[in-house]
Design a protein around this motif. Sequence first.
Motif, PDB file in Angstrom:
ATOM      1  N   GLY A   1      68.076  50.251  48.903  1.00 43.70           N
ATOM      2  CA  GLY A   1      67.558  50.333  50.269  1.00 43.70           C
ATOM      3  C   GLY A   1      66.112  50.738  50.372  1.00 43.70           C
ATOM      4  O   GLY A   1      65.582  50.846  51.490  1.00 43.70           O
ATOM      5  N   LEU A   2      65.428  50.958  49.253  1.00 41.71           N
ATOM      6  CA  LEU A   2      64.021  51.369  49.252  1.00 41.71           C
ATOM      7  C   LEU A   2      63.157  50.254  48.670  1.00 41.71           C
ATOM      8  O   LEU A   2      63.528  49.640  47.661  1.00 41.71           O
ATOM      9  CB  LEU A   2      63.834  52.640  48.417  1.00 41.71           C
ATOM     10  CG  LEU A   2      64.496  53.913  48.940  1.00 41.71           C
ATOM     11  CD1 LEU A   2      64.375  55.017  47.904  1.00 41.71           C
ATOM     12  CD2 LEU A   2      63.857  54.344  50.255  1.00 41.71           C
ATOM     13  N   PRO A   3      61.989  50.005  49.254  1.00 44.35           N
ATOM     14  CA  PRO A   3      61.106  48.961  48.718  1.00 44.35           C
ATOM     15  C   PRO A   3      60.441  49.404  47.427  1.00 44.35           C
ATOM     16  O   PRO A   3      59.947  50.531  47.320  1.00 44.35           O
ATOM     17  CB  PRO A   3      60.074  48.767  49.836  1.00 44.35           C
ATOM     18  CG  PRO A   3      60.063  50.053  50.587  1.00 44.35           C
ATOM     19  CD  PRO A   3      61.456  50.598  50.498  1.00 44.35           C
ATOM     20  N   ASP A   4      60.453  48.515  46.459  1.00 42.29           N
ATOM     21  CA  ASP A   4      59.831  48.742  45.161  1.00 42.29           C
ATOM     22  C   ASP A   4      58.550  47.911  45.074  1.00 42.29           C
ATOM     23  O   ASP A   4      58.256  47.102  45.962  1.00 42.29           O
ATOM     24  CB  ASP A   4      60.816  48.363  44.053  1.00 42.29           C
ATOM     25  CG  ASP A   4      62.176  49.020  44.255  1.00 42.29           C
ATOM     26  OD1 ASP A   4      62.222  50.268  44.330  1.00 42.29           O
ATOM     27  OD2 ASP A   4      63.185  48.294  44.382  1.00 42.29           O
ATOM     28  N   ILE A   5      57.791  48.088  43.989  1.00 43.14           N
ATOM     29  CA  ILE A   5      56.486  47.444  43.849  1.00 43.14           C
ATOM     30  C   ILE A   5      56.433  46.649  42.555  1.00 43.14           C
ATOM     31  O   ILE A   5      56.789  47.151  41.487  1.00 43.14           O
ATOM     32  CB  ILE A   5      55.352  48.489  43.845  1.00 43.14           C
ATOM     33  CG1 ILE A   5      55.313  49.262  45.168  1.00 43.14           C
ATOM     34  CG2 ILE A   5      53.995  47.830  43.571  1.00 43.14           C
ATOM     35  CD1 ILE A   5      54.349  50.443  45.162  1.00 43.14           C
ATOM     36  N   VAL A   6      55.974  45.399  42.669  1.00 43.69           N
ATOM     37  CA  VAL A   6      55.653  44.584  41.498  1.00 43.69           C
ATOM     38  C   VAL A   6      54.160  44.304  41.528  1.00 43.69           C
ATOM     39  O   VAL A   6      53.633  43.845  42.548  1.00 43.69           O
ATOM     40  CB  VAL A   6      56.419  43.251  41.493  1.00 43.69           C
ATOM     41  CG1 VAL A   6      56.065  42.445  40.242  1.00 43.69           C
ATOM     42  CG2 VAL A   6      57.915  43.481  41.559  1.00 43.69           C
ATOM     43  N   ILE A   7      53.472  44.607  40.425  1.00 46.03           N
ATOM     44  CA  ILE A   7      52.048  44.320  40.311  1.00 46.03           C
ATOM     45  C   ILE A   7      51.846  43.304  39.196  1.00 46.03           C
ATOM     46  O   ILE A   7      52.287  43.511  38.062  1.00 46.03           O
ATOM     47  CB  ILE A   7      51.230  45.599  40.013  1.00 46.03           C
ATOM     48  CG1 ILE A   7      51.393  46.608  41.152  1.00 46.03           C
ATOM     49  CG2 ILE A   7      49.746  45.256  39.821  1.00 46.03           C
ATOM     50  CD1 ILE A   7      50.649  47.920  40.925  1.00 46.03           C
ATOM     51  N   GLY A   8      51.191  42.199  39.535  1.00 45.19           N
ATOM     52  CA  GLY A   8      50.832  41.201  38.543  1.00 45.19           C
ATOM     53  C   GLY A   8      49.468  41.521  37.970  1.00 45.19           C
ATOM     54  O   GLY A   8      48.499  41.677  38.722  1.00 45.19           O
ATOM     55  N   ASN A   9      49.382  41.616  36.666  1.00 49.46           N
ATOM     56  CA  ASN A   9      48.154  42.052  36.001  1.00 49.46           C
ATOM     57  C   ASN A   9      47.550  40.951  35.134  1.00 49.46           C
ATOM     58  O   ASN A   9      48.233  40.020  34.703  1.00 49.46           O
ATOM     59  CB  ASN A   9      48.435  43.283  35.134  1.00 49.46           C
ATOM     60  CG  ASN A   9      48.835  44.486  35.972  1.00 49.46           C
ATOM     61  OD1 ASN A   9      48.197  44.803  36.964  1.00 49.46           O
ATOM     62  ND2 ASN A   9      49.927  45.153  35.588  1.00 49.46           N
ATOM     63  N   SER A  10      46.255  41.101  34.880  1.00 52.40           N
ATOM     64  CA  SER A  10      45.555  40.200  33.978  1.00 52.40           C
ATOM     65  C   SER A  10      44.715  41.047  33.034  1.00 52.40           C
ATOM     66  O   SER A  10      44.836  42.266  32.997  1.00 52.40           O
ATOM     67  CB  SER A  10      44.689  39.220  34.772  1.00 52.40           C
ATOM     68  OG  SER A  10      43.737  39.928  35.557  1.00 52.40           O
ATOM     69  N   GLY A  11      43.856  40.405  32.255  1.00 52.28           N
ATOM     70  CA  GLY A  11      42.999  41.145  31.355  1.00 52.28           C
ATOM     71  C   GLY A  11      43.621  41.359  29.994  1.00 52.28           C
ATOM     72  O   GLY A  11      44.699  40.840  29.675  1.00 52.28           O
ATOM     73  N   GLU A  12      42.975  42.171  29.183  1.00 57.55           N
ATOM     74  CA  GLU A  12      43.415  42.400  27.806  1.00 57.55           C
ATOM     75  C   GLU A  12      44.793  43.041  27.744  1.00 57.55           C
ATOM     76  O   GLU A  12      45.603  42.723  26.876  1.00 57.55           O
ATOM     77  CB  GLU A  12      42.391  43.288  27.097  1.00 57.55           C
ATOM     78  CG  GLU A  12      42.631  43.435  25.604  1.00 57.55           C
ATOM     79  CD  GLU A  12      41.517  44.194  24.916  1.00 57.55           C
ATOM     80  OE1 GLU A  12      41.791  44.785  23.853  1.00 57.55           O
ATOM     81  OE2 GLU A  12      40.387  44.203  25.439  1.00 57.55           O
ATOM     82  N   ASN A  13      45.062  43.947  28.692  1.00 63.75           N
ATOM     83  CA  ASN A  13      46.388  44.570  28.770  1.00 63.75           C
ATOM     84  C   ASN A  13      47.066  44.098  30.051  1.00 63.75           C
ATOM     85  O   ASN A  13      47.221  44.840  31.002  1.00 63.75           O
ATOM     86  CB  ASN A  13      46.260  46.098  28.741  1.00 63.75           C
ATOM     87  CG  ASN A  13      45.604  46.585  27.465  1.00 63.75           C
ATOM     88  OD1 ASN A  13      46.044  46.249  26.374  1.00 63.75           O
ATOM     89  ND2 ASN A  13      44.537  47.351  27.598  1.00 63.75           N
ATOM     90  N   GLY A  14      47.478  42.841  30.053  1.00 62.71           N
ATOM     91  CA  GLY A  14      47.919  42.195  31.280  1.00 62.71           C
ATOM     92  C   GLY A  14      49.407  42.236  31.538  1.00 62.71           C
ATOM     93  O   GLY A  14      49.920  41.392  32.287  1.00 62.71           O
ATOM     94  N   GLN A  15      50.131  43.171  30.951  1.00 66.57           N
ATOM     95  CA  GLN A  15      51.556  43.313  31.241  1.00 66.57           C
ATOM     96  C   GLN A  15      51.770  43.605  32.723  1.00 66.57           C
ATOM     97  O   GLN A  15      51.137  44.497  33.290  1.00 66.57           O
ATOM     98  CB  GLN A  15      52.146  44.446  30.414  1.00 66.57           C
ATOM     99  CG  GLN A  15      53.570  44.839  30.782  1.00 66.57           C
ATOM    100  CD  GLN A  15      54.581  43.739  30.482  1.00 66.57           C
ATOM    101  OE1 GLN A  15      54.588  43.192  29.383  1.00 66.57           O
ATOM    102  NE2 GLN A  15      55.430  43.420  31.443  1.00 66.57           N
ATOM    103  N   ASN A  16      52.643  42.847  33.370  1.00 64.01           N
ATOM    104  CA  ASN A  16      52.983  43.114  34.765  1.00 64.01           C
ATOM    105  C   ASN A  16      53.796  44.404  34.870  1.00 64.01           C
ATOM    106  O   ASN A  16      54.461  44.808  33.917  1.00 64.01           O
ATOM    107  CB  ASN A  16      53.756  41.946  35.371  1.00 64.01           C
ATOM    108  CG  ASN A  16      52.907  40.689  35.465  1.00 64.01           C
ATOM    109  OD1 ASN A  16      51.673  40.763  35.435  1.00 64.01           O
ATOM    110  ND2 ASN A  16      53.546  39.547  35.592  1.00 64.01           N
ATOM    111  N   PHE A  17      53.742  45.035  36.068  1.00 65.09           N
ATOM    112  CA  PHE A  17      54.423  46.314  36.290  1.00 65.09           C
ATOM    113  C   PHE A  17      55.579  46.145  37.279  1.00 65.09           C
ATOM    114  O   PHE A  17      55.478  45.381  38.249  1.00 65.09           O
ATOM    115  CB  PHE A  17      53.474  47.351  36.890  1.00 65.09           C
ATOM    116  CG  PHE A  17      52.330  47.774  36.015  1.00 65.09           C
ATOM    117  CD1 PHE A  17      52.403  47.691  34.635  1.00 65.09           C
ATOM    118  CD2 PHE A  17      51.162  48.272  36.586  1.00 65.09           C
ATOM    119  CE1 PHE A  17      51.347  48.092  33.833  1.00 65.09           C
ATOM    120  CE2 PHE A  17      50.093  48.666  35.792  1.00 65.09           C
ATOM    121  CZ  PHE A  17      50.182  48.581  34.424  1.00 65.09           C
ATOM    122  N   LEU A  18      56.647  46.901  37.066  1.00 61.32           N
ATOM    123  CA  LEU A  18      57.697  47.088  38.064  1.00 61.32           C
ATOM    124  C   LEU A  18      57.856  48.584  38.283  1.00 61.32           C
ATOM    125  O   LEU A  18      58.261  49.326  37.372  1.00 61.32           O
ATOM    126  CB  LEU A  18      59.024  46.485  37.592  1.00 61.32           C
ATOM    127  CG  LEU A  18      60.219  46.734  38.517  1.00 61.32           C
ATOM    128  CD1 LEU A  18      59.955  46.199  39.917  1.00 61.32           C
ATOM    129  CD2 LEU A  18      61.491  46.120  37.940  1.00 61.32           C
TER     130      LEU A  18
END
Length: 420
Positions: free
Chosen positions: A176-193
């Motif tokens: 029931g709570l909104p979470d965040i996804v961040i799309g990343n780029s660059g040398e350390n471009g792992q996306n976040f959850l």
Amino acid sequence: MLSTINLYEPFMEFRTNLKNLRVIIILALFTLTNYSCLDAQESETAYFKDVTVSHVPADPEAHALDVALLDVDGDSDLDVILALESQPNRLYLNDGNGKLEWKKKVFVNENHDTEHVRIADFNRDNLMDVIFVAEDDQHHEYYLGKGDGSFENVSERLLTRSEGNGLDVGDVNGDGLPDIVIGNSGENGQNFLWINDSKQPGFFVDLTAKALPQVNDATQSVKLADLDGDGDLDMVVGNEIPPNRLLINDGQGVFTESQLDLPEPLHTREVLVFDADMDGDLDIAFANLTSNGGKWEKNPHTRLLINNGHTKFEDKTQNKMPAKKVSTYAAIPIDFDSDGDQDLLLSTIMIPPFEGRQVYAYKNDGKGNFSDITAEVIPKITHGRSWGIAVGDLNNDGIKDVVIGGWGSQVRLLLGKNAP
């Protein structure tokens, strides 16, 4: 005593001058009317009226890369939040009729390389909050809404910095709570959850290592949506460096990659998820560039993938989507002709040489077949290096309006009209 001829000649000269004056006045009025009609033709179609000049703060050099609409002050109209590159992020307050006023210093009064903005009630206080992500300087921002047009800066709650280019919010683990996804780029471009902490709503727990594929994707766009019809949010990832990805949620917020076949490599800048063919499941569109302001590299054709109902997507671009050579940094579904299906608006920039164009309008026939009817829909003056697009009713007339950002271009406002 004056002679008759001496009276007559001045009289005739006066009459001639009067006639000439009348002709001049008529011609002037005709010219003004013509210019007025021409201006109306330039700024208005049967679908939209571009009211930028009278309704939006003038800043033709702004770099507004993303737009969100939110009633920040509780007056029952939608205000405009802008994510800006190399400038402080902005709030434009709405007077209820769509006229916008710049309220300064609402967000941090510093220049950051902000790319995207999203809104959600993160701390469960029934007030909407705001998150921005930045690319080059990696300075993300997070604000809790107070409901009176002001915000509390709680950016220190964000878990780490990154070269953020994509962003979406939604409840991925069903609590029931909104979470965040961040799309990343660059040398350390792992996306976040980042999962919203149910014990402390508005704070976050990093689930990246457990829940996302461990890849460096150079992501530019992320969309959360229920693509397999099981009631949870799946994820589509659009990348600057191929491939784009489809990630299926197990219901607990853990994502596994599913096959997504594309006929050619893409430089994607916007992922759209909507029911293009009106069959009850969600389809995918990728809006693309040839390159990021450089030379011609990849095909910028917007691609359409139709869902067969079992999370298998087939590329139907060739038969269903108009071909184009302009690049698109942002796009959005909107039913601009009020026929019940989702049409598309696309930002357009000619690359090379990174030159502004008129925003594009694609009409849907209800079966997912799109046609370019830009000339009928978009006013001629709705032109620039357009970027992020948001849709909502700004003037409270029950019709959707459109706010369009831009790179070094004026933010534009189109008021929607009753479609013919």
